[in-house]
Design a protein around this motif. Structure first.
Motif, mmCIF file in Angstrom:
data_model
loop_
_atom_site.group_PDB
_atom_site.id
_atom_site.type_symbol
_atom_site.label_atom_id
_atom_site.label_comp_id
_atom_site.label_asym_id
_atom_site.label_seq_id
_atom_site.Cartn_x
_atom_site.Cartn_y
_atom_site.Cartn_z
ATOM 1 N N ALA A 20 -3.859 -22.908 3.020
ATOM 2 C CA ALA A 20 -4.845 -21.912 2.590
ATOM 3 C C ALA A 20 -5.035 -20.768 3.592
ATOM 4 O O ALA A 20 -5.061 -19.605 3.179
ATOM 5 N N PRO A 21 -5.164 -21.035 4.897
ATOM 6 C CA PRO A 21 -5.346 -19.906 5.828
ATOM 7 C C PRO A 21 -4.177 -18.915 5.809
ATOM 8 O O PRO A 21 -4.387 -17.707 5.876
ATOM 9 N N LEU A 22 -2.976 -19.409 5.677
ATOM 10 C CA LEU A 22 -1.804 -18.530 5.622
ATOM 11 C C LEU A 22 -1.799 -17.718 4.329
ATOM 12 O O LEU A 22 -1.566 -16.505 4.353
ATOM 13 N N VAL A 23 -2.090 -18.363 3.215
ATOM 14 C CA VAL A 23 -2.108 -17.679 1.920
ATOM 15 C C VAL A 23 -3.191 -16.603 1.910
ATOM 16 O O VAL A 23 -2.979 -15.497 1.411
ATOM 17 N N GLU A 24 -4.347 -16.898 2.503
ATOM 18 C CA GLU A 24 -5.425 -15.912 2.586
ATOM 19 C C GLU A 24 -5.017 -14.726 3.453
ATOM 20 O O GLU A 24 -5.292 -13.570 3.115
ATOM 21 N N ALA A 25 -4.332 -14.990 4.575
ATOM 22 C CA ALA A 25 -3.886 -13.909 5.461
ATOM 23 C C ALA A 25 -2.854 -13.024 4.756
ATOM 24 O O ALA A 25 -2.910 -11.794 4.860
ATOM 25 N N VAL A 26 -1.932 -13.632 4.029
ATOM 26 C CA VAL A 26 -0.930 -12.862 3.289
ATOM 27 C C VAL A 26 -1.620 -12.013 2.227
ATOM 28 O O VAL A 26 -1.282 -10.846 2.028
ATOM 29 N N GLY A 27 -2.605 -12.582 1.568
ATOM 30 C CA GLY A 27 -3.353 -11.839 0.554
ATOM 31 C C GLY A 27 -4.040 -10.612 1.125
ATOM 32 O O GLY A 27 -4.027 -9.535 0.522
ATOM 33 N N ARG A 28 -4.631 -10.781 2.314
ATOM 34 C CA ARG A 28 -5.274 -9.631 2.971
ATOM 35 C C ARG A 28 -4.242 -8.566 3.318
ATOM 36 O O ARG A 28 -4.486 -7.366 3.156
ATOM 37 N N LEU A 29 -3.071 -8.990 3.775
ATOM 38 C CA LEU A 29 -2.008 -8.039 4.119
ATOM 39 C C LEU A 29 -1.515 -7.292 2.883
ATOM 40 O O LEU A 29 -1.312 -6.076 2.925
ATOM 41 N N VAL A 30 -1.342 -8.012 1.788
ATOM 42 C CA VAL A 30 -0.906 -7.371 0.536
ATOM 43 C C VAL A 30 -1.923 -6.303 0.131
ATOM 44 O O VAL A 30 -1.553 -5.177 -0.215
ATOM 45 N N ARG A 31 -3.202 -6.650 0.195
ATOM 46 C CA ARG A 31 -4.245 -5.685 -0.193
ATOM 47 C C ARG A 31 -4.243 -4.471 0.741
ATOM 48 O O ARG A 31 -4.328 -3.320 0.282
ATOM 49 N N LEU A 32 -4.138 -4.713 2.047
ATOM 50 C CA LEU A 32 -4.108 -3.597 2.997
ATOM 51 C C LEU A 32 -2.926 -2.662 2.733
ATOM 52 O O LEU A 32 -3.074 -1.442 2.761
ATOM 53 N N CYS A 33 -1.765 -3.241 2.470
ATOM 54 C CA CYS A 33 -0.574 -2.428 2.191
ATOM 55 C C CYS A 33 -0.743 -1.638 0.900
ATOM 56 O O CYS A 33 -0.391 -0.453 0.840
ATOM 57 N N ARG A 34 -1.281 -2.301 -0.137
ATOM 58 C CA ARG A 34 -1.499 -1.612 -1.410
ATOM 59 C C ARG A 34 -2.466 -0.451 -1.230
ATOM 60 O O ARG A 34 -2.217 0.676 -1.701
ATOM 61 N N GLU A 35 -3.572 -0.705 -0.532
ATOM 62 C CA GLU A 35 -4.564 0.347 -0.310
ATOM 63 C C GLU A 35 -4.008 1.467 0.566
ATOM 64 O O GLU A 35 -4.270 2.641 0.319
ATOM 65 N N ALA A 36 -3.219 1.120 1.581
ATOM 66 C CA ALA A 36 -2.616 2.132 2.450
ATOM 67 C C ALA A 36 -1.667 3.035 1.663
ATOM 68 O O ALA A 36 -1.523 4.217 1.974
ATOM 69 N N ALA A 37 -1.054 2.466 0.630
ATOM 70 C CA ALA A 37 -0.159 3.248 -0.221
ATOM 71 C C ALA A 37 -0.935 4.051 -1.263
ATOM 72 O O ALA A 37 -0.340 4.821 -2.016
ATOM 73 N N GLY A 38 -2.260 3.855 -1.303
ATOM 74 C CA GLY A 38 -3.088 4.584 -2.257
ATOM 75 C C GLY A 38 -2.908 4.114 -3.694
ATOM 76 O O GLY A 38 -3.101 4.887 -4.632
ATOM 77 N N MET A 39 -2.554 2.853 -3.859
ATOM 78 C CA MET A 39 -2.287 2.329 -5.196
ATOM 79 C C MET A 39 -3.456 1.493 -5.710
ATOM 80 O O MET A 39 -4.064 0.741 -4.953
ATOM 81 N N ARG A 40 -3.714 1.623 -7.004
ATOM 82 C CA ARG A 40 -4.670 0.744 -7.674
ATOM 83 C C ARG A 40 -3.951 -0.571 -7.962
ATOM 84 O O ARG A 40 -2.716 -0.628 -7.963
#
Length: 76
Positions: A20-40
């Motif tokens: 779970a901690p790894l999956v949560e960290a990956v999820g946060r990274l995915v969201r950060l990358c998506r937001e950094a790209a300016g994508m919904r």
């Protein structure tokens, strides 16, 4: 390409799953990358070939896709 109705190949975490901690960290990274790209979420889901629900689940750390599902699709 519409991702609506796409069969979501992935897995859900079971309560108490030790990864779970790894999956949560990956999820946060995915969201950060998506937001950094300016994508919904909808835009990102379409670009990745998955449904919005699956992307939301990943970003919340509730599910994950196998490595081969992401290879070559995401660059942050």
């Amino acid at each position: 390409m519409s991702s609506e109705g796409v069969d979501e190949a992935g897995w859900d975490l079971e309560p108490g799953d030790e990864s779970a901690p790894l999956v949560e960290a990956v999820g946060r990274l995915v969201r950060l990358c998506r937001e950094a790209a300016g994508m919904r979420v909808a835009d990102f889901a379409e670009a990745m070939g998955y449904g919005e629900d699956m992307i939301r689940k990943i970003e919340r750390g509730r599910g994950f896709l196998g490595r081969s599902s992401w290879t070559g699709r995401m660059r942050c």
